[in-house]
Each structure stands twice: as structure tokens, then as C-alpha cells.
Motif scaffolding. Structure first.
Motif, mmCIF file in Angstrom:
data_model
loop_
_atom_site.group_PDB
_atom_site.id
_atom_site.type_symbol
_atom_site.label_atom_id
_atom_site.label_comp_id
_atom_site.label_asym_id
_atom_site.label_seq_id
_atom_site.Cartn_x
_atom_site.Cartn_y
_atom_site.Cartn_z
ATOM 1 N N TYR A 66 -9.764 -8.311 1.796
ATOM 2 C CA TYR A 66 -10.391 -6.997 1.907
ATOM 3 C C TYR A 66 -10.072 -6.143 0.686
ATOM 4 N N PHE A 67 -8.813 -6.158 0.289
ATOM 5 C CA PHE A 67 -8.387 -5.334 -0.840
ATOM 6 C C PHE A 67 -9.096 -5.738 -2.134
ATOM 7 N N SER B 38 -3.622 -9.009 -13.227
ATOM 8 C CA SER B 38 -2.543 -8.435 -12.417
ATOM 9 C C SER B 38 -2.732 -8.771 -10.941
ATOM 10 N N LEU B 39 -3.972 -8.650 -10.447
ATOM 11 C CA LEU B 39 -4.239 -8.984 -9.050
ATOM 12 C C LEU B 39 -3.961 -10.462 -8.786
ATOM 13 N N TYR B 40 -4.270 -11.308 -9.754
ATOM 14 C CA TYR B 40 -3.978 -12.742 -9.644
ATOM 15 C C TYR B 40 -2.469 -12.974 -9.558
ATOM 16 N N VAL C 201 -11.926 -3.620 -4.503
ATOM 17 C CA VAL C 201 -11.801 -3.402 -5.948
ATOM 18 C C VAL C 201 -13.055 -3.912 -6.663
ATOM 19 N N VAL C 202 -13.546 -5.093 -6.273
ATOM 20 C CA VAL C 202 -14.755 -5.652 -6.893
ATOM 21 C C VAL C 202 -15.937 -4.701 -6.705
ATOM 22 N N LEU D 153 0.820 -1.206 0.000
ATOM 23 C CA LEU D 153 0.000 0.000 0.000
ATOM 24 C C LEU D 153 0.857 1.260 0.000
ATOM 25 N N PHE D 154 2.029 1.191 0.586
ATOM 26 C CA PHE D 154 2.967 2.307 0.485
ATOM 27 C C PHE D 154 4.379 1.749 0.584
#
Length: 328
Positions: free
Chosen positions: A170-171, A232-234, A175-176, A148-149
Motif C-alpha cells: 500500500y505504501f 531507498s525504498l528498495y 508513493v507511485v 510511520l511514527f
């Protein structure tokens, strides 16, 4: 705030509330729900393309793969920031969809399906053949997790990496929910009405002044960009990618998810992703018969719920309300 947006927020709140219970069952179901979320991002975009614009695509697994490979290669070989790599992957995939969609979307029906199928196969063959770049059939790993940072202060590196499955859960579902709100707002806008008119009859839509070619191309590019985001998330969750993750089988499975859930509803896209991702886990107890039972369940859905799970449940709800209303 519209009713659909309120329902989306309630849906998001329910997902956040159920997470602690999933943790109580171990990491297995948290992982399953993460994959449901990732696949939901693809199916929501595919629902806009197929269910609302009426355009069939058997190549969205390739766009998923483009996002995963582009993001993975940019972060592992060029050492890009993962967030920039995800954005770059979406741009690359969108450009590819634009170049491919311009000629192929002139086709319709099974001709369009075959064209997108060929696209998917070409991209998978490229990933398999370019061993020096992509690792070939074996793929490649070492893809970094998302943070996240990330910054350096007095030679010390500070970051918050999404290593925990619960945090990634959660993230992903945040996004969904954002993607769902975007899709619902598109559906209830002038663009959504134009897409439905194309689905209803392209010639009639043209006669009414709808630029069907432009709208079809726009929704095709949007759905490809969402597939790239999911890819990308995968990749950043599994930290590994290979051609099997974006094969023709996966593309067909995405279409089945949308059809089983209900093509005319983005909620159906999520329901279909949930069903086809989680159902094989339940059928594992049947060992060699699991594939047959899986096919039987899908066949029964198509026969008794031709409008999908969400459409079938809506029909049952209306029937129940009508029946009880008469009794009163």
C-alpha cells in the motif's frame, strides 16, 4: 480536476482493491508487485528524461544505488531517522546529478549514452572497492524497516513499522501514484511542452526561446532524485544492499522497461516495469530457455509495437473503433 488525474486516482483505487486478492495467492505476488512499484518510480522519471526530453541515460541504476547506499549507511552507521535519511539521499543524489549533468548533457545521442554509462560504472566500482564503508562486493545488511511514527513516552518506545508486505505494498503504490500525478502535471504544463520541443528538435527549441540546457538539466536531476527515492525504498524493504542491485545490467534493464512500455507515456513506464519484473517469473517453467523466450518477446514488442505496449494498444483501440464505426 483533469482527465489524467482522474485516471490516476482510478488506477490507484484499482491497485488498492486488488491487494486482498494478491494476499490470497501468498506473499510471492505481493512482493512482485512491490518491486514493480519501486521500479515504476525510476521508470517514470526515466520516461520524462528519455521519452519527453529525448535524452538517453544508461546510468540511472547508479542513482538508484546512490539512494539505497546513502539511506542505508545513514541509518545503520549514523543511526539517522530513515525518513530523514531518504530525504538526505535524494539531496545527495540530486547534487551528484547536477554536477554530472551540467557537462554531460552538452553531449547528445550515443555520446551522452556512453557518458552516463561511464558514470554508472564509476559509482558501482566505488561501491565495490570501498569495503570498509560499503561492505564491498558482499554489501551490507541491517538496514531498518520504515516506520510511520516513532516516539518515546515514559521510557516506552512506540512505533508502527512497515513490516507486513501488504502494508508496504500500500505504501509503495501510494508513493507511485503521487509520483505519477507529479509527472502528469509536469507533462501538461509549460515545462512539459518545453521538454517535447527539445525532443522534437533542440536547435528549433532554442530558436523559439526555450532554455534547452536548463530544462534538460532540471529533468535529469528530477529523474535522478526519483531513482534515489526508489533505491531507498528498495533498501528499506529488502534491508540489504550490494553493488549488484545497481549494476550496468540493471541500468540497461530500466531503459528496456521504458522502451518496451512506450517512451512517450509515463503509463508506458509503469507497463514496462510490470512486464519486465513479472515476465521472468512466468518464464521460469521453461528453465534454460527462459532467457531466449524473454528476448524473443521483447524483440516482438519492438518489431510490432515500436511505440511500446501502451502506444500499440492505443493504435489497436483506434483501429477497432474506426472499424466498428464504419460498420455502423
Amino acid at each position: 480536476m483533469t482527465r489524467s488525474n482522474l485516471i490516476s486516482i482510478a488506477f490507484f483505487a484499482a491497485l488498492m482493491a486488488v491487494a486482498p486478492f494478491l494476499v490470497g495467492t501468498g506473499s510471492y505476488w505481493i512482493t512482485v508487485f512491490i518491486f514493480i512499484g519501486i521500479y515504476s518510480i525510476v521508470t517514470i522519471g526515466l520516461s520524462l528524461l528519455m521519452g519527453y526530453a529525448g535524452q538517453i541515460s544508461l546510468g540511472h541504476g547508479a542513482f538508484f544505488g546512490l539512494g539505497a547506499y546513502a539511506s542505508g549507511l545513514l541509518t545503520t552507521q549514523l543511526h539517522w531517522n530513515p525518513w530523514l535519511a531518504i530525504l538526505a539521499a535524494m539531496v545527495i543524489t540530486s547534487i551528484a546529478a547536477l554536477l554530472v549533468g551540467a557537462p554531460t548533457l552538452r553531449l547528445s545521442g550515443h555520446y551522452l549514452a556512453m557518458a552516463t554509462l561511464a558514470l554508472g560504472e564509476i559509482i558501482v566500482i566505488f561501491f565495490t572497492a570501498e569495503i570498509d564503508l560499503t561492505g564491498g562486493p558482499s554489501g551490507f545488511g541491517g538496514i531498518p524497516r520504515l516506520s510511520l511514527f516513532h516516539f518515546t513516552y515514559q521510557d516506552e518506545i512506540y512505533s508502527f513499522t512497515l513490516r507486513s508486505d501488504l502494508v508496504y505494498y500500500y505504501f509503495v503504490w501510494i508513493v507511485v501514484t503521487v509520483v505519477l500525478l507529479l509527472a502528469l502535471n509536469i507533462i501538461h504544463s509549460r515545462v512539459g511542452r518545453a521538454l517535447r520541443s527539445i525532443h522534437g528538435g533542440e536547435r528549433a527549441a532554442n530558436a523559439m526561446g526555450v532554455n534547452t540546457a536548463a530544462y534538460k538539466l532540471q529533468v535529469f536531476v528530477l529523474s535522478a532524485a526519483l531513482a534515489s527515492l526508489a533505491g531507498s525504498l528498495y533498501a528499506h524493504y529488502v534491508t540489504f544492499i550490494s553493488p549488484t542491485a545497481c549494476s550496468l545490467k540493471f541500468s540497461v534493464m530500466l531503459v528496456v522497461m521504458v522502451a518496451a512500455g512506450g517512451m512517450n507515456s509515463v503509463w508506458g513506464a509503469i507497463a514496462g516495469a510490470a512486464l519486465l519484473t513479472s515476465l521472468p517469473k512466468f518464464l521460469g517453467v521453461f528453465e534454460d530457455l527462459d532467457f531466449l523466450i524473454f528476448g524473443l518477446i521483447l524483440m516482438l514488442i519492438m518489431i510490432f509495437m515500436p511505440s511500446g505496449i501502451v502506444g500499440g494498444l492505443n493504435t489497436l483501440w483506434r483501429y477497432a473503433m474506426k472499424t466498428f464505426g464504419k460498420k455502423e
